[in-house]
Each structure stands twice: as C-alpha cells, then as structure tokens.
Design an enzyme around this catalytic site. Structure first.
Site, PDB file in Angstrom:
ATOM      1  N   ASP A 268       0.852  -1.189   0.000  1.00 26.06           N
ATOM      2  CA  ASP A 268       0.000   0.000   0.000  1.00 26.06           C
ATOM      3  C   ASP A 268       0.889   1.240   0.000  1.00 26.06           C
ATOM      4  O   ASP A 268       2.106   1.143   0.121  1.00 26.06           O
ATOM      5  CB  ASP A 268      -0.948   0.001   1.197  1.00 26.06           C
ATOM      6  CG  ASP A 268      -0.214  -0.194   2.514  1.00 26.06           C
ATOM      7  OD1 ASP A 268       0.920   0.311   2.665  1.00 26.06           O
ATOM      8  OD2 ASP A 268      -0.768  -0.855   3.405  1.00 26.06           O
TER       9      ASP A 268
ATOM     10  N   ASP B 250       1.443   5.163   1.566  1.00 23.48           N
ATOM     11  CA  ASP B 250       1.098   6.118   2.610  1.00 23.48           C
ATOM     12  C   ASP B 250       1.575   7.486   2.176  1.00 23.48           C
ATOM     13  O   ASP B 250       2.597   7.620   1.502  1.00 23.48           O
ATOM     14  CB  ASP B 250       1.763   5.718   3.926  1.00 23.48           C
ATOM     15  CG  ASP B 250       1.348   4.317   4.351  1.00 23.48           C
ATOM     16  OD1 ASP B 250       0.171   4.130   4.693  1.00 23.48           O
ATOM     17  OD2 ASP B 250       2.200   3.403   4.295  1.00 23.48           O
TER      18      ASP B 250
ATOM     19  N   ASP C 261       9.385   4.864  12.666  1.00 22.36           N
ATOM     20  CA  ASP C 261      10.088   3.827  13.421  1.00 22.36           C
ATOM     21  C   ASP C 261      11.483   3.515  12.868  1.00 22.36           C
ATOM     22  O   ASP C 261      12.494   3.769  13.515  1.00 22.36           O
ATOM     23  CB  ASP C 261       9.228   2.558  13.583  1.00 22.36           C
ATOM     24  CG  ASP C 261       8.535   2.097  12.301  1.00 22.36           C
ATOM     25  OD1 ASP C 261       8.805   2.674  11.231  1.00 22.36           O
ATOM     26  OD2 ASP C 261       7.734   1.136  12.377  1.00 22.36           O
TER      27      ASP C 261
HETATM   28  P1  ATP Z   1       3.528  -2.449   5.284  1.00 18.49           P
HETATM   29  O1  ATP Z   1       2.466  -1.486   4.835  1.00 18.49           O
HETATM   30  O2  ATP Z   1       4.291  -3.072   4.202  1.00 18.49           O
HETATM   31  O3  ATP Z   1       3.042  -3.408   6.293  1.00 18.49           O
HETATM   32  P2  ATP Z   1       4.590  -0.074   6.433  1.00 18.49           P
HETATM   33  O4  ATP Z   1       5.938   0.275   6.970  1.00 18.49           O
HETATM   34  O5  ATP Z   1       4.081   0.751   5.310  1.00 18.49           O
HETATM   35  O6  ATP Z   1       4.641  -1.599   6.058  1.00 18.49           O
HETATM   36  P3  ATP Z   1       2.305   0.854   7.835  1.00 18.49           P
HETATM   37  O7  ATP Z   1       1.647   0.303   9.046  1.00 18.49           O
HETATM   38  O8  ATP Z   1       1.564   0.981   6.571  1.00 18.49           O
HETATM   39  O9  ATP Z   1       3.585  -0.058   7.626  1.00 18.49           O
HETATM   40  O10 ATP Z   1       2.898   2.260   8.273  1.00 18.49           O
HETATM   41  C1  ATP Z   1       3.281   3.249   7.342  1.00 18.49           C
HETATM   42  C2  ATP Z   1       4.437   4.051   7.899  1.00 18.49           C
HETATM   43  O11 ATP Z   1       4.042   4.701   9.116  1.00 18.49           O
HETATM   44  C3  ATP Z   1       5.655   3.236   8.280  1.00 18.49           C
HETATM   45  O12 ATP Z   1       6.482   2.976   7.189  1.00 18.49           O
HETATM   46  C4  ATP Z   1       6.311   4.141   9.304  1.00 18.49           C
HETATM   47  O13 ATP Z   1       6.988   5.210   8.665  1.00 18.49           O
HETATM   48  C5  ATP Z   1       5.124   4.704  10.030  1.00 18.49           C
HETATM   49  N1  ATP Z   1       4.762   3.861  11.187  1.00 18.49           N
HETATM   50  C6  ATP Z   1       3.884   2.848  11.219  1.00 18.49           C
HETATM   51  N2  ATP Z   1       3.804   2.296  12.424  1.00 18.49           N
HETATM   52  C7  ATP Z   1       4.653   2.988  13.200  1.00 18.49           C
HETATM   53  C8  ATP Z   1       5.021   2.914  14.577  1.00 18.49           C
HETATM   54  N3  ATP Z   1       4.498   1.989  15.379  1.00 18.49           N
HETATM   55  N4  ATP Z   1       5.929   3.805  15.029  1.00 18.49           N
HETATM   56  C9  ATP Z   1       6.447   4.742  14.217  1.00 18.49           C
HETATM   57  N5  ATP Z   1       6.160   4.847  12.937  1.00 18.49           N
HETATM   58  C10 ATP Z   1       5.273   3.996  12.411  1.00 18.49           C
HETATM   59 MG    MG Z   2       2.122   0.716   4.503  1.00 11.43          MG
END
Ligand code: ATP
Ligand code: MG
Length: 418
Positions: free
Chosen positions: A30, A32, A106
């Site tokens: 996805d 963001d 993170d």
């Molecule tokens: P995926 O979507 O592939 O599972 P992702 O890293 O994009 O991985 P998301 O949950 O979509 O995970 O989160 C988007 C972004 O938001 C992350 O890449 C990170 O920058 C931030 N983020 C998400 N969760 C956290 C957290 N617990 N603490 C800090 N930043 C976070």
């Molecule tokens: Mg994501």
C-alpha cells in the site's frame, strides 16, 4: 493524490512501506502519504475521504479499490506527551514539519519521502544507506523507541523478514528484555499485528523470528508452550498451517484468521480435552466444549479475536470428531454442513502433520465429496464406535428423522478425542 495536495498549496510526499518496498525492489502493499495539510483540509480535497483514529486523526482516501492513508506531519515528542509508567506514549496530537515527522517514524528505511516536485528522495535518518546495507535500524535510541511503542518490536521482525533484511544489532538486542511490554498493548491492536505477521508469505519466518526474540510467548502463550515441548506432530501442524497460508496467499486464494487460530491453538485445545477427560472424567462432548471455552478465553487476554472468527474456529474444532462417523446419513449430513470445507481442510492439515489416523480419514472424506460414499475400511475396528457410549448397537444410535440432539453427560455420537 500527491498532485492534488500540492496544487492546493500543501506539501505532500509518499512515505513508508510504499517507498521502501519500491526501492528494495519488491511490490508495495500500500501507499502512505505524509502531508502538511491538516485532516480537515485533506477531507475537503477528496470526495471519498474518511477521518479515522482517536489519538491522531488519519485521513483514509479511496482511490479505486485502494485506500490510501494520509497523515499530517507529526510534531516532535516532548515532555508534554502523556506516557504510561513503562514509557508508552498515550497522547499524540501535535502537528509538525517534514523533519519532525521523519524522526517520529520507526525505522530509517520507513522514513524515506518521495518528493514529486523534483522526483527526489528526502532522507533525514540515513535510510538510503541502511537500504543499501539491507539493515533495519530504529531511528534514535532503540530502547526508548520500543518503550514508546512496543509494537515496533513486532514490526521489526515482520519488516526484516519481508525484505530479507537483517535487524541491526543495537535494534535487535533490546527486544528480548523489552518483549513483555507487549502486554501493555490493547488486544485489539495486537490482533491486527498478528494477522499481518501470520497471514503473510513470511509466516513461518515470522514465527521463528518472534520465538527467537522472545516475543511469541506474549502473543500466543499456549502455542508457545506447545512448541516448546518439541513434539514433532505439533510443530509440523503449526508449520504446515503457516506454509499452507503462505501458499494460498501466493496463489491469491482467500485466507481466514479462523483457520489460522484454529491451527495455532489446536495443540493446547487437544491437550486440554485429554486432561478434562482423563483427570476430571468429563464425557468427550463436555470436555470439548469446556476446553474450547478455556483455551479461547485464555487467548483473548492477549489478542482480541473477534467473534466472527472465534465462532467459526470453534466450529472447525467441533466438527473434527464428527469425521470419525462415516455411516450413511450422518456422513451426508456432515458433507452438507456449512462449515464442512474449512473443517475438512483442517482434517487434511492434521493428516499432513502426521496425526495418527487423520490422513486415512481425510482420504476417505476426499473421496466422499466426489459423489457416493466410499466403503468403510473393513479390517481395523471402526474407531467411531468408541465415542458412541454405553455400547449401544450401532443401528439404534439415532432417532429417526429429526436432528440428533447433543445430550449433556454422554450418549452423544460425536464424542471423540481429536
Ligand atoms: P507495510 O504497509 O508493508 O506493512 P509499512 O511500513 O508501510 O509496512 P504501515 O503500518 O503501513 O507499515 O505504516 C506506514 C508508515 O508509518 C511506516 O512505514 C512508518 O513510517 C510509520 N509507522 C507505522 N507504524 C509505526 C510505529 N508503530 N511507530 C512509528 N512509525 C510507524
Ligand atoms: Mg504501509
């Protein structure tokens, strides 16, 4: 979306998993977006926009069948942030700039921003270098960042496996002694994270990673105990369940949390039934119902499994002993049961895991689905008779016509140990 935000005078970047995965050469799940626009301003720009979240408002914008998450730049962490006694951040509602936003993310590789103005990547945290080194590194002091939000420990394992990266030593070391902080996380949030970990192509690697870092026992303690016993059929069942899930995802087939949890908790459930029958003398149907109640209640303390999954999970379990009853009308009724397919898949899984008799039984039911019922095996005494209670002759077991009622305290036909 980025252009819409930009044309309205806002800063807007693609960030997070979308940028990271593209740079790492894997298809992103996805996208963001991080923006200077406040949630209300985002809402005004997009027709299909919903604001979600309690602590920090996030805009969900629909584009075709995709939902994009649009977050407003977060402000820096300050002393005014409300925390609990373990350091977990409880309130979070200050907006900031691109730079403050970057340091709130993170991992360094999750804080890369794609800028449509010049097609560049904005990197405040050294994410590009870590991407090249294939390393997952928390931004800032690892212990502090895990304390702020212990779910980051789960994300570390999951993202490292997804990318086949290595969790850099300073980010990996503190996990073991902070793992118990997961208990502070609301069970509903852990449910979501557990699904991401196990309804995944990397489900087996995630299980191994979680066990290695001491995280798994805080998520599925009964499963963790069962795995500790190193019983080959238990290990095989859970592994096979995760492998099958991964294959189904690979093949674009549906996967359900009900099946996943049914498998994960099966060893504990089976063990509990045995205990209730042997030690407490409960009749099989009573033992089965009570074991299901107990195992599910215990699990719910950690992970909130919604009823729409825990109910079918129970049904998958409850149907297992009924596979032993292969005579005429009963077999046909089972074939017509709305949950037959899932329960049969589960029986196959038990067979694959080497549970005694399960593979042979599964083969019979495979054939049974192709039309008429196959003959019953002749030589071996049919195990189905044992649970029928009181040594009643097989013919008399069932009242004619109406549905068989389950009598508490014995006599029920499907009272076999799983
Ligand atoms: P995926 O979507 O592939 O599972 P992702 O890293 O994009 O991985 P998301 O949950 O979509 O995970 O989160 C988007 C972004 O938001 C992350 O890449 C990170 O920058 C931030 N983020 C998400 N969760 C956290 C957290 N617990 N603490 C800090 N930043 C976070
Ligand atoms: Mg994501």
């Amino acid at each position: 979306m980025l252009y819409t935000l930009k044309d309205a005078g806002h800063e807007a970047y693609m960030v997070g998993g979308g940028v990271r995965d593209l740079l790492a050469g894997i298809p992103p799940k996805d996208f963001d977006i991080a923006t200077s626009a406040h949630p209300e301003e985002v809402r005004k720009l997009f027709r299909s926009c919903r604001l979600v979240g309690r602590r920090f408002l996030i805009a969900h914008v629909r584009m075709g069948d995709e939902i994009l998450e649009v977050t407003t730049f977060r402000g820096p962490i300050t002393d005014s942030h409300e925390r609990d006694e373990t350091g977990r951040i409880l309130s979070d509602n200050v907006y900031g700039t691109l730079e403050t936003d970057a340091f709130r993310r993170d991992f360094t590789i999750n804080a890369l921003y794609y800028d449509i103005r010049d097609f560049s990547i904005v990197d405040f945290a050294g994410g590009m270098q870590d991407l090249q080194r294939r390393e997952l590194r928390l931004i800032g002091d690892p212990e502090l960042r895990y304390r702020e939000d212990p779910v980051r420990m789960l994300r570390a394992v999951r993202i490292a496996n997804k990318l086949k990266f290595h969790i850099e030593a300073a980010s990996a070391t503190p996990i073991r002694h902070l793992a118990a902080l997961l208990r502070e996380i609301p069970p509903a949030r852990l449910f979501e994270e557990v699904l991401k970990l196990f309804l995944s192509r990397e489900a087996v690697a995630n299980l191994e990673g979680l066990r290695r870092h001491g995280l798994f026992s805080h998520l599925l303690p009964l499963t963790d105990e069962a795995l500790d016993a190193e019983e080959p059929s238990v290990t095989a069942l859970i592994r096979r369940a995760l492998e099958n899930t991964a294959q189904r995802i690979e093949a674009d087939l549906a996967v359900t949390p009900a099946f996943l949890f049914a498998a994960m908790l099966w060893p504990a459930y089976a063990k509990r039934i045995e205990h209730l029958e042997r030690k407490q003398g409960h009749a099989p149907p009573v033992a089965q119902a009570q074991a299901a109640d107990e195992v599910i209640a215990h699990q719910q303390l950690r992970i909130a499994i919604p009823k729409r999954f825990s109910i079918p999970m129970r049904e998958i379990w409850a149907l297992q002993p009924r596979f032993e009853n292969r005579r005429g009308a009963r077999a046909k009724r089972l074939l017509a049961h709305p949950r037959f397919r899932a329960a049969y898949d589960f029986l196959l899984l038990r067979g694959q895991a080497g549970e005694p008799g399960a593979a042979e039984l599964a083969a019979w039911w495979t054939e049974a689905q192709s039309g008429s019922l196959p003959p019953l095996p002749q030589e071996a005494p049919p195990p189905a008779e044992q649970g029928d209670g009181e040594g009643a002759p097989a013919k008399k077991r069932r009242r004619r016509g109406g549905r068989r009622r389950r009598k508490p305290g014995g006599g029920a036909a499907d009272g076999l140990q799983p």
